[in-house]
Design an enzyme around this catalytic site. Structure first.
Site, PDB file in Angstrom:
ATOM      1  N   HIS A  77       1.837   4.691  -2.809  1.00 14.96           N
ATOM      2  CA  HIS A  77       1.958   6.135  -2.576  1.00 14.96           C
ATOM      3  C   HIS A  77       3.375   6.615  -2.886  1.00 14.96           C
ATOM      4  CE1 HIS A  77      -1.995   6.371  -0.901  1.00 14.96           C
ATOM      5  NE2 HIS A  77      -1.714   5.711   0.208  1.00 14.96           N
TER       6      HIS A  77
ATOM      7  N   HIS B 251       0.832  -1.208   0.000  1.00 12.79           N
ATOM      8  CA  HIS B 251       0.000   0.000   0.000  1.00 12.79           C
ATOM      9  C   HIS B 251       0.869   1.262   0.000  1.00 12.79           C
ATOM     10  CE1 HIS B 251      -3.671   2.318   0.977  1.00 12.79           C
ATOM     11  NE2 HIS B 251      -2.812   3.114   1.613  1.00 12.79           N
ATOM     12  N   GLU B 252       1.808   1.328   0.932  1.00 12.90           N
ATOM     13  CA  GLU B 252       2.628   2.539   1.040  1.00 12.90           C
ATOM     14  C   GLU B 252       3.577   2.684  -0.141  1.00 12.90           C
ATOM     15  OE1 GLU B 252       1.880   4.762   3.054  1.00 12.90           O
ATOM     16  OE2 GLU B 252       0.510   3.568   4.282  1.00 12.90           O
TER      17      GLU B 252
END
Length: 356
Positions: free
Chosen positions: A22, A18-19
């Site tokens: 980003h 997920h990170e």
């Protein structure tokens, strides 16, 4: 302890994916990423690599990708997240959930390629069942149920489960023509669910051991099944989370960290009764479901989540000017408070289940 360790590793993989979404979107957009952290709370390890600090923090739940924001004097830095257009910020925010969907898709491909896969096509009609009574035949493909398109067997099962035994309208594909039937599922006490009465067509994965009587799944069918399986997880998760956020969900429909650890541990132990391969497959299956869960959860339009930030970006695009920073901070704080309250609610449910 072993269940906890496996759960932490699994959650860590989901958070990193997920990170990283980003992170890579921000880097490609020219945004300065000051810290990439796995975990929350006190920092227990960190290393500076280029312009970004990579860290591990004490609480092994969640993580963050800290980008350049406002300077101490209130000015916006040249490589700040806030200095980018609404479109770029939207992509950066959406990239996190997208990576969770992509990870779930990849995990399902792995499972589909190494195990058995059921398709919504009739291999055999079982005697004395509703399917036989209405005249379904071997080779029929379930096309729609109550007007909803069916792509994979899991979607078929979900629709039958939701029916609660009420009459269904089946659109069946046979010899490239669609035939419509009405059928009432029959309750099976042994399986504790409703059945229509047929054995589905099953294929063996590309890298699974060949079994006589079962054909190998093709590469295109592997991708097809994995894609729609991931979408099915997303849909079911969105429906479930909507009930959780509106406090209309049954206590068995949701769970927190304790439930996750128990679920992973139980799945691993159940798989180990057959072998290490099956245990790993069970954990990967749970990982795919959780990854889809994490992606959907973060897209919910709740302040402090990616979906909340995306919603505010849409508001900014409509207004053609940014929101007041103080107002936006208050909105995110309220969203964070709501999430903390929801977490307490979920943890309470976990504790009740444990004592029960």
């Amino acid at each position: 302890m072993f269940s906890i360790l496996i759960s932490l590793i699994l959650i860590g993989v989901l958070v990193i994916a997920h990170e990283f979404g980003h992170f890579i979107a921000a880097k490609k957009s020219g945004i300065l990423v000051e810290e990439f952290s796995i975990g929350m709370g006190t920092k227990i390890f960190s290393r500076q690599m280029g312009e970004t600090e990579f860290s591990i923090r004490l609480l092994p739940l969640g993580g963050f990708c800290r980008m350049q924001d406002q300077e101490e004097d209130g000015t916006i830095g040249p490589r700040s997240f806030l200095n980018k257009s609404v479109g770029v910020r939207f992509i950066v925010m959406f990239a996190g959930p997208f990576m969770n969907f992509l990870l779930a898709f990849i995990m399902i491909i792995g499972l589909t390629s190494t195990s058995y896969t059921a398709f919504p096509k009739i291999k055999e009609v079982l005697p004395g069942t509703p399917a036989q009574e209405i005249g379904l035949q071997a080779g029929d493909e379930m096309y729609r149920i109550n007007g909803k398109r069916i792509h994979i067997y899991d979607e078929l099962e979900a629709q039958i489960y939701k029916s609660g035994g009420e009459e269904l309208r089946l659109d069946v594909m046979r010899d490239n023509q669609v035939y419509t039937y009405k059928l009432t599922p029959k309750y099976d006490a042994q399986r504790k669910g409703y059945l229509i009465g047929f054995a589905p067509e099953i294929h063996v994965g590309l890298f699974a051991e060949a079994v006589e009587g079962y054909s190998k799944i093709s590469i295109s069918d592997t991708m097809y099944y994995s894609y729609y399986s991931m979408l099915n997880y997303v849909k079911l998760t969105a429906e479930g989370l909507a009930r959780v956020f509106t406090f209309t969900a049954d206590k068995d429909e949701y769970g927190g960290p304790i439930s996750i650890v128990k679920m992973v541990g139980d799945s691993y132990e159940a798989g180990m009764t057959y072998g290490v391969k099956e245990a790993v497959q069970n954990v990967i299956y749970i990982g795919a479901v959780l990854s889809a869960n994490l992606g959907v959860l973060n897209l919910f339009p709740i302040p402090a989540l990616d979906g909340g930030r995306i919603l505010l970006l849409l508001v900014e695009a409509i207004r053609r000017r940014p929101l007041n920073p103080d107002l936006e901070s208050k909105i995110h704080f309220l969203g964070f408070a709501f999430l903390m309250g929801l977490m307490v609610f979920v943890l309470y449910g976990d504790i009740v289940k444990v004592f029960a």
